[in-house]
Scaffold this active site. Structure first.
Site, PDB file in Angstrom:
ATOM      1  N   GLU A 135      47.635  18.324 104.476  1.00  0.00           N
ATOM      2  CA  GLU A 135      48.346  17.055 104.645  1.00  0.00           C
ATOM      3  C   GLU A 135      49.805  17.118 104.228  1.00  0.00           C
ATOM      4  O   GLU A 135      50.436  16.090 103.995  1.00  0.00           O
ATOM      5  CB  GLU A 135      47.606  15.943 103.890  1.00  0.00           C
ATOM      6  CG  GLU A 135      46.301  15.613 104.582  1.00  0.00           C
ATOM      7  CD  GLU A 135      45.534  14.464 103.953  1.00  0.00           C
ATOM      8  OE1 GLU A 135      45.940  13.988 102.876  1.00  0.00           O
ATOM      9  OE2 GLU A 135      44.527  14.063 104.553  1.00  0.00           O
ATOM     10  N   GLU A 155      45.246   1.907 102.647  1.00  0.00           N
ATOM     11  CA  GLU A 155      46.113   3.002 103.084  1.00  0.00           C
ATOM     12  C   GLU A 155      46.724   2.672 104.439  1.00  0.00           C
ATOM     13  O   GLU A 155      46.075   2.053 105.289  1.00  0.00           O
ATOM     14  CB  GLU A 155      45.332   4.312 103.272  1.00  0.00           C
ATOM     15  CG  GLU A 155      44.746   4.919 102.035  1.00  0.00           C
ATOM     16  CD  GLU A 155      44.033   6.236 102.359  1.00  0.00           C
ATOM     17  OE1 GLU A 155      44.348   6.860 103.396  1.00  0.00           O
ATOM     18  OE2 GLU A 155      43.150   6.615 101.580  1.00  0.00           O
ATOM     19  N   GLU A 179      36.700   7.115 101.734  1.00  0.00           N
ATOM     20  CA  GLU A 179      36.313   7.168 103.152  1.00  0.00           C
ATOM     21  C   GLU A 179      34.914   7.764 103.345  1.00  0.00           C
ATOM     22  O   GLU A 179      34.750   8.819 103.978  1.00  0.00           O
ATOM     23  CB  GLU A 179      37.368   7.912 103.965  1.00  0.00           C
ATOM     24  CG  GLU A 179      38.691   7.179 103.968  1.00  0.00           C
ATOM     25  CD  GLU A 179      39.669   7.662 105.024  1.00  0.00           C
ATOM     26  OE1 GLU A 179      39.555   8.813 105.478  1.00  0.00           O
ATOM     27  OE2 GLU A 179      40.541   6.869 105.416  1.00  0.00           O
ATOM     28  N   CYS A 206      25.920  15.568 100.159  1.00  0.00           N
ATOM     29  CA  CYS A 206      24.681  14.941 100.622  1.00  0.00           C
ATOM     30  C   CYS A 206      24.352  13.787  99.680  1.00  0.00           C
ATOM     31  O   CYS A 206      24.247  13.976  98.472  1.00  0.00           O
ATOM     32  CB  CYS A 206      23.559  15.977 100.609  1.00  0.00           C
ATOM     33  SG  CYS A 206      21.932  15.211 100.749  1.00  0.00           S
ATOM     34  N   CYS A 260      19.536  17.337 105.892  1.00  0.00           N
ATOM     35  CA  CYS A 260      18.848  18.349 105.085  1.00  0.00           C
ATOM     36  C   CYS A 260      17.415  17.909 104.761  1.00  0.00           C
ATOM     37  O   CYS A 260      17.009  16.788 105.059  1.00  0.00           O
ATOM     38  CB  CYS A 260      19.639  18.629 103.804  1.00  0.00           C
ATOM     39  SG  CYS A 260      19.494  17.330 102.563  1.00  0.00           S
ATOM     40  N   CYS A 301      17.231  14.841 102.614  1.00  0.00           N
ATOM     41  CA  CYS A 301      17.435  13.622 103.402  1.00  0.00           C
ATOM     42  C   CYS A 301      16.191  13.292 104.224  1.00  0.00           C
ATOM     43  O   CYS A 301      15.836  12.120 104.382  1.00  0.00           O
ATOM     44  CB  CYS A 301      18.667  13.757 104.298  1.00  0.00           C
ATOM     45  SG  CYS A 301      20.214  13.608 103.383  1.00  0.00           S
ATOM     46  N   ARG A 318      36.140  18.133 102.200  1.00  0.00           N
ATOM     47  CA  ARG A 318      35.872  16.988 101.306  1.00  0.00           C
ATOM     48  C   ARG A 318      34.908  16.047 102.011  1.00  0.00           C
ATOM     49  O   ARG A 318      34.492  16.320 103.136  1.00  0.00           O
ATOM     50  CB  ARG A 318      37.178  16.264 100.980  1.00  0.00           C
ATOM     51  CG  ARG A 318      37.815  15.683 102.223  1.00  0.00           C
ATOM     52  CD  ARG A 318      38.970  14.751 101.926  1.00  0.00           C
ATOM     53  NE  ARG A 318      39.567  14.303 103.182  1.00  0.00           N
ATOM     54  CZ  ARG A 318      40.538  13.399 103.258  1.00  0.00           C
ATOM     55  NH1 ARG A 318      41.045  12.876 102.164  1.00  0.00           N
ATOM     56  NH2 ARG A 318      41.002  13.036 104.429  1.00  0.00           N
ATOM     57  N   CYS A 378      23.700  13.346 106.782  1.00  0.00           N
ATOM     58  CA  CYS A 378      23.241  14.689 106.455  1.00  0.00           C
ATOM     59  C   CYS A 378      21.814  14.802 106.978  1.00  0.00           C
ATOM     60  O   CYS A 378      21.092  13.803 107.054  1.00  0.00           O
ATOM     61  CB  CYS A 378      23.295  14.860 104.937  1.00  0.00           C
ATOM     62  SG  CYS A 378      22.539  16.382 104.339  1.00  0.00           S
TER      63      CYS A 378
HETATM   64  C1  GLA Z   1      42.669   9.153 104.876  1.00  0.00           C
HETATM   65  C2  GLA Z   1      42.316   9.552 103.461  1.00  0.00           C
HETATM   66  C3  GLA Z   1      43.464  10.043 102.676  1.00  0.00           C
HETATM   67  C4  GLA Z   1      44.357  10.904 103.521  1.00  0.00           C
HETATM   68  C5  GLA Z   1      44.824  10.128 104.715  1.00  0.00           C
HETATM   69  C6  GLA Z   1      45.781  10.924 105.540  1.00  0.00           C
HETATM   70  O1  GLA Z   1      42.858   7.830 105.033  1.00  0.00           O
HETATM   71  O2  GLA Z   1      41.652   8.546 102.736  1.00  0.00           O
HETATM   72  O3  GLA Z   1      42.957  10.770 101.582  1.00  0.00           O
HETATM   73  O4  GLA Z   1      43.629  12.018 103.944  1.00  0.00           O
HETATM   74  O5  GLA Z   1      43.702   9.819 105.490  1.00  0.00           O
HETATM   75  O6  GLA Z   1      45.831  10.483 106.836  1.00  0.00           O
HETATM   76 ZN    ZN Z   2      21.057  15.690 102.789  1.00  0.00          ZN
END
Ligand code: GLA
Ligand code: ZN
Length: 710
Positions: free
Chosen positions: A379, A331, A171, A136, A181, A184, A132, A179
């Site tokens: 996770e 989080e 995140e 790019c 590429c 970029c 995840r 990236c």
């Molecule tokens: C990050 C992500 C979440 C999850 C937690 C787990 O903060 O944003 O999607 O992966 O870590 O630690």
């Molecule tokens: Zn790129």
């Protein structure tokens, strides 16, 4: 030899975008809850989930963060059946919804249809589909599809009464932040044209005559990677100017993609938009990002459990993104992480303590990752409010429910509250990048560890602190610390001088004042544009392995330890505060203080610390500065007892006493008021006992004595 004050800092090439005021979700409680991904488990569990959330007073869920492969299973197919149901269940239960656009993870069909969407990494490897945070940001297909789904989600749910905020992506930069590429590369060149106008200007800025690099065509410019300017890793570059610009460009490129989703949302909804940041995250400059956020939010996963100052200072950094406005803790784990090699559980009381710490430092939310544990994939062992059994008698659930009751009792008391800080710590991604990618004098000096060490000294003394960008208005601060201010840009020297001329105290030191915005040395004595203000010059700079120390003796004060880098100082107006004890520069000045005439006839102080002092050394300097301004906190001598204060919009002063220390302490209380957690009333001087992890939330009786700057 330069005259003090004679160094001219060139005008900024790209002035920082103007700050924008924060806009927070409208709530009447601290938002309590977290990421909830019920699309990942059977529906017959959903009712149980919500019953449990009711029992824990969960007010808020973040939905849809990784739902893109459900909401858009093919390019021309949108399917909101599952998300509709999830949103409706949450709404039926009366919960607020922070709704994600879902673009933090690509769906397989996107990568297959548009191979350009997957990144090329620093090593030059073209990635195929997987994981995840991997798109790019230059890819036209990704940009179009991401904005497309963001618009669809906002169109569908923008008027939903329970939706209070939008959560774009997840995140950003989680897989490395850049990236390399060809798309970029092309975007980078366009970005450079915009910044420099001509190749001549660019060649000047990057010092390309060095190693025969003069560019004669924009297309000759390559992204700086392991295949081009770098050896070893991202910090080892032959041309700092190129690498710095690539990091600035990558940040801007990420922001552009974020802004495109935000614009797509705006077509349907005016609700505040954020993305979850990661605190001191090196690859992306969050200060460049801040004006594009309606409110800041971040994910708190402290690497160690015994550094409460790190989390405190990171909250302060995130609060500083929006000029001190409250932020969201998006989080944290209720119990345990999964991503580290070894993942200890949070000890009893620690989740509660850290949650109150977030609120104490300006969070208007306490949110977890996640509400129920993942059924599978990487996770599944990450902690959650509900584990796979769904039991309500786990320690985690009991602690979450206990905190839920407390937060419910808090009501709207601290919402919108700000921190009355008279001290500031300057943090600058450009200086961070530049000092860590410099060849010499010592590769082992870390920017964040240094900032944390200086910040810790304020935290430890109970002085309220803002962590702010170098562009911040400094006029409200008595003490401004600028460690490792390697790069000096814009009018910062004048603003620092302003602090001293108002009678304030400026603290800076080794490796500061070395380079301009392009990472070119000032043709002057070190510390360049700071030399006049600090009244000192650096004659030479020694470095040593971490095991080698040099005692630093303060005049009439302690003998502490200097390490890593040793600047031999020559006072030019400053007084000597401490001297080295060993080596050929024994007796040479290691720490100086310049008394600067203040506008009111008094004096300001500018400290220059020429070596990496140990923690007692940093504490000694910081406490002398704080003491001069009467800013030592009431519990400065109590180990682990943190005091953080918020002043609410109505003027109420709320003090949070947070005990991180290992032993029970009993202290005379500094103010009269009521502990809103227990209802207990205190007079000034009443003795209060705090066991490890204990928290007191004291609403002071007298609301007027604390002023919030700005
Ligand atoms: C990050 C992500 C979440 C999850 C937690 C787990 O903060 O944003 O999607 O992966 O870590 O630690
Ligand atoms: Zn790129």
């Amino acid at each position: 030899m330069t005259e003090p004050g004679a160094v001219v800092v060139p005008p900024l090439r790209s002035p920082a975008p103007a700050p924008t005021p924060a806009r927070l979700p409208r709530l009447d409680h601290v938002a309590y809850g977290g990421d909830y991904n019920p699309e990942q488990w059977p529906k017959d569990v959903w009712d149980l989930d919500h019953e449990a959330f009711d029992a824990a007073r969960i007010t808020t869920v973040t939905l849809g963060v990784f739902a893109w492969s459900l909401t858009q299973p093919a390019e021309d197919v949108y399917d909101f059946t599952v998300l509709d149901e999830i949103v409706q269940r949450a709404a039926d239960a009366g919960r607020w919804i922070c709704l994600a656009t879902g673009t933090g993870a690509l769906s397989p069909w996107i990568a297959r249809a548009y191979p350009e969407v997957t990144r090329v990494d620093f090593q030059g490897r073209k990635h195929r589909y997987g994981q995840r945070h991997n798109a790019c940001w230059s890819s036209p297909a990704f940009r179009r599809l991401a904005a497309g789904i963001a618009g669809k989600v906002a169109e569908r749910y923008g008027d939903h009464p329970n939706v209070v905020a939008w959560h774009v992506g997840n995140e950003y930069g989680g897989d490395g932040g850049a990236c390399y590429c060809d798309l970029c590369a092309a975007e980078f060149r366009a970005w450079l044209r915009e910044r420099y106008g001509t190749l001549e200007e660019l060649n000047e800025a990057w010092c390309t005559t060095f190693w025969s690099h003069r560019f004669t065509d924009w297309d000759e410019i390559e992204p700086p990677s392991a295949l081009t300017e770098h050896w070893k890793d991202r910090r080892y570059t032959a041309f700092q100017g190129i690498t710095l610009d690539y990091r600035r460009f990558s940040t801007d490129n990420a922001i552009r993609q974020f802004a495109e989703e935000k614009a797509a949302i705006r077509a349907h909804s005016d609700l505040p938009v954020t993305t979850n940041l990661m605190g001191f995250f090196e690859p992306l400059d969050y200060h460049r990002w801040a004006p594009h956020l309606d409110f800041a939010s971040w994910d708190n996963y402290p690497p160690r459990s015994d550094e409460p100052w790190r989390t405190a200072l990171t909250h302060d950094l995130v609060r500083g993104l929006k000029d001190g406005a409250p932020f969201w803790l998006m989080e944290q784990t209720p119990t345990v992480t999964a991503s580290r090699d070894v993942n200890p559980v949070r000890r009893p009381g620690v989740m509660r303590l850290w949650s109150w710490q977030a609120v104490a430092h300006g969070a208007d939310s306490v949110l977890f990752f996640q509400m129920r544990a993942s059924r599978g994939a990487c996770e599944m062992t990450h902690g959650a409010v509900l584990d796979h059994s769904g039991r309500l008698d786990t320690r985690a659930f009991r602690e979450v429910a206990g905190l839920g009751a407390e937060l419910e009792g808090l009501g709207d008391l601290v919402l919108g509250g700000r921190t009355p800080a008279r001290c500031a710590l300057l943090v600058d991604w450009d200086s961070w990048w530049a000092v860590e990618m410099a060849d010499g004098p010592n590769r082992l000096i870390g920017y964040v560890p240094t900032a944390l060490s200086w910040g810790r000294a304020f935290w430890d003394a109970g002085a309220q602190l803002d962590v702010v960008p170098v562009t911040a208005d400094l006029s409200g601060y008595d003490v401004v610390a600028a460690p490792l201010l390697h790069m000096v840009k814009g009018d910062l020297p004048a603003r620092l001088r302003g602090v001293a001329e108002r009678g304030g105290t400026v603290l800076t030191g080794y490796l500061s004042g070395r380079v301009d915005e392009d990472d070119r040395r000032f043709l002057a004595d070190v510390p360049g544009p700071l030399a006049g203000l600090a009244g000192v010059r650096v004659a030479e700079t020694d470095a040593a392995e971490p095991a080698v120390g040099n005692p630093v003796a303060f005049d009439g004060g302690p003998v502490v330890d200097g390490r890593m880098v040793f600047e031999v100082l020559v006072p030019e107006g400053a007084e000597v505060m401490a001297r080295y004890r060993a080596d050929f520069y024994a007796e040479a000045p290691a720490v100086t203080r310049h008394r600067v005439r203040a506008a009111d006839g008094g004096e300001g102080h500018v400290w220059y610390v020429g070596t990496q002092l140990d923690q007692p050394g940093v504490t000694h300097v910081v406490r002398r500065a704080l003491a001069r301004h009467g800013l030592l906190g009431p519990y400065a001598e109590i180990e682990g007892l943190e005091l953080a204060t918020r002043v609410t919009p109505s003027g109420a002063v709320v003090d949070f006493l947070l005990h991180h220390g290992p032993a029970e302490v009993t202290v005379p209380l500094h103010a009269a008021g009521e502990d809103v957690l227990t209802g207990r009333r205190y007079a000034v001087g009443d003795r209060v006992t705090l066991r490890p992890t204990d928290v007191v939330v004291l609403r002071r009786d007298e609301p007027t004595e604390v002023a919030v700057p700005g």
